[in-house]
Scaffold this active site. Sequence first.
Site, PDB file in Angstrom:
ATOM      1  N   GLU A 220      -2.518  -6.260  11.091  1.00 13.83           N
ATOM      2  CA  GLU A 220      -3.395  -6.485   9.952  1.00 13.83           C
ATOM      3  C   GLU A 220      -2.964  -5.545   8.834  1.00 13.83           C
ATOM      4  OE1 GLU A 220      -7.430  -5.341  10.812  1.00 13.83           O
ATOM      5  OE2 GLU A 220      -6.802  -3.648  12.053  1.00 13.83           O
TER       6      GLU A 220
ATOM      7  N   CYS B 183       1.886 -26.394 -15.957  1.00 14.20           N
ATOM      8  CA  CYS B 183       1.150 -25.117 -15.960  1.00 14.20           C
ATOM      9  C   CYS B 183       2.096 -23.941 -15.756  1.00 14.20           C
ATOM     10  CB  CYS B 183       0.087 -25.115 -14.872  1.00 14.20           C
ATOM     11  SG  CYS B 183      -1.210 -26.347 -15.065  1.00 14.20           S
TER      12      CYS B 183
ATOM     13  N   HIS C 104       0.828  -1.210   0.000  1.00 10.25           N
ATOM     14  CA  HIS C 104       0.000   0.000   0.000  1.00 10.25           C
ATOM     15  C   HIS C 104       0.860   1.256   0.000  1.00 10.25           C
ATOM     16  CE1 HIS C 104      -3.786  -2.157   0.568  1.00 10.25           C
ATOM     17  NE2 HIS C 104      -3.167  -2.919   1.463  1.00 10.25           N
TER      18      HIS C 104
END
Length: 486
Positions: free
Chosen positions: A339, A404, A51
């Site tokens: 968090e 993959c 962020h």
Amino acid sequence: MEKYDVIIIGAGVTGTAVARELSRYQIKTCVLEREEDVCCGTSKANSAIIHAGYDAEPGTLKAKLNVRGNLLIGELAEKLDFPFKRNGSLVLCMDEKDYPNLQKLYEKGITNGVKKLRILNHDEVLEMEPNVSENVYAALYAPTGGIVCPFNMTIAFAENACVNGVEFRFDTEVLNISRISSGTENWKIETTSGTYETKCIINAAGVYADRFHNMVSEKKIHIIPRKGEYCLLDKSAGSHVSHTVFALPGKFGKGVLVTPTVHGNLLIGPTAQDIENKEGTNTTRDGLDQVLIKSSNSVRNIPTRQVITSFAGLRAHEDGDDFIIGETEKDFIDCAGIESPGLSSAPAIGEMVADILKKKYDLKEKENFVSTRKGIADLNAMSLEERNEYIRRNPAYGNIICRCEMVSEGEIIDAIKRPVGARSLDGVKRRTRAGMGRCQAGFCSPRTMEILARELETPIGKITKCGGDSRIIEGVNKDSFQEGNK
């Protein structure tokens, strides 16, 4: 009783970031982790976003450490060789009446010290992201926002710490913490694998950090697990957006986002539901429906038929709504309530905690500290010439195990043999991406298990998905039984 100067409880991104910073100093440090590997809790199931720092309330630890962590991450990604990209983020305002809230977010970002923030109008947003909803009124653009691989980041911190002398003890659950009764002020930590003595404890236990804090302090804290559910889409959908697209934040956080990942997938989520169960990482029909509906309010035509897996993670939400970092009791340092933006803040949290200990104990720096680390070779990202050179030196790099993600046997062997190496299918997956592709390990699991069994010199029946009792094979088939009894 094993003795250390510092014991860190928890080998998530916070614990390993602290361990890496402490490995600079002449102290004996150990990390205790109840799971079988690093990055098995909150750190493995999140949005993988770095962020910019505009969302946290000015003056909080979240604000300060988010901006500092964002600044540090670019250099750390280069030094420790993990994937990171500054793709920038957009916070969408869908209605003119909500514009004042967008303006407040911009002002918080400026106060927090976020650089290059600006507000875009309708046309500018759609020019930047053509698949954003046509109803968008404006958006906050933060070019310093980024995306990272949380597995590689956490593993890089752990490996670098280990190379510099930090010890890791896995499958070691902390049961009780008390003072040594022999007259010293040291701590005694009782675990499922023995008892440890240490001068200082660093509590980085995620959703369980309140349990250990409350064992030693009369000033109680309360952490509630906040569950977030996600959908991960195939790489064919990875270019649907190029920036991380948020809705305006609400009561429970930043809402459902749509973002590319550093590996080329598309990620949508999370929900935000407060629960009591600290192990409640199950997905739900209602939660995943919310992810699909809310993401479509921000971004048009998300190819949801390309979802290859879903998952849920838990965020450690503390009642005070801020990080708790510091000396709670003498020689007991909390890293609690980490968090969002905990992943973004981890490098700065490591710095902060190491600085506390450096001043408190007058720590001396090592002369031989190794500040860099080289990650596992990614042959799929190499030129043909580079790849052929690896195969020439070691033919195992030419044996593709995961079709993959095009992961070779050589890369899997490297993942197992490295410091703090993989011991399970998930451990290999987090380090190499073998099993993370479209078939979700349907093809490569048996072959990866064979490599794990061979390299760890253990029966294949003891190889697990993620440690503990998560064995893949239970018993032997008739052919194996007859072969073994010839």
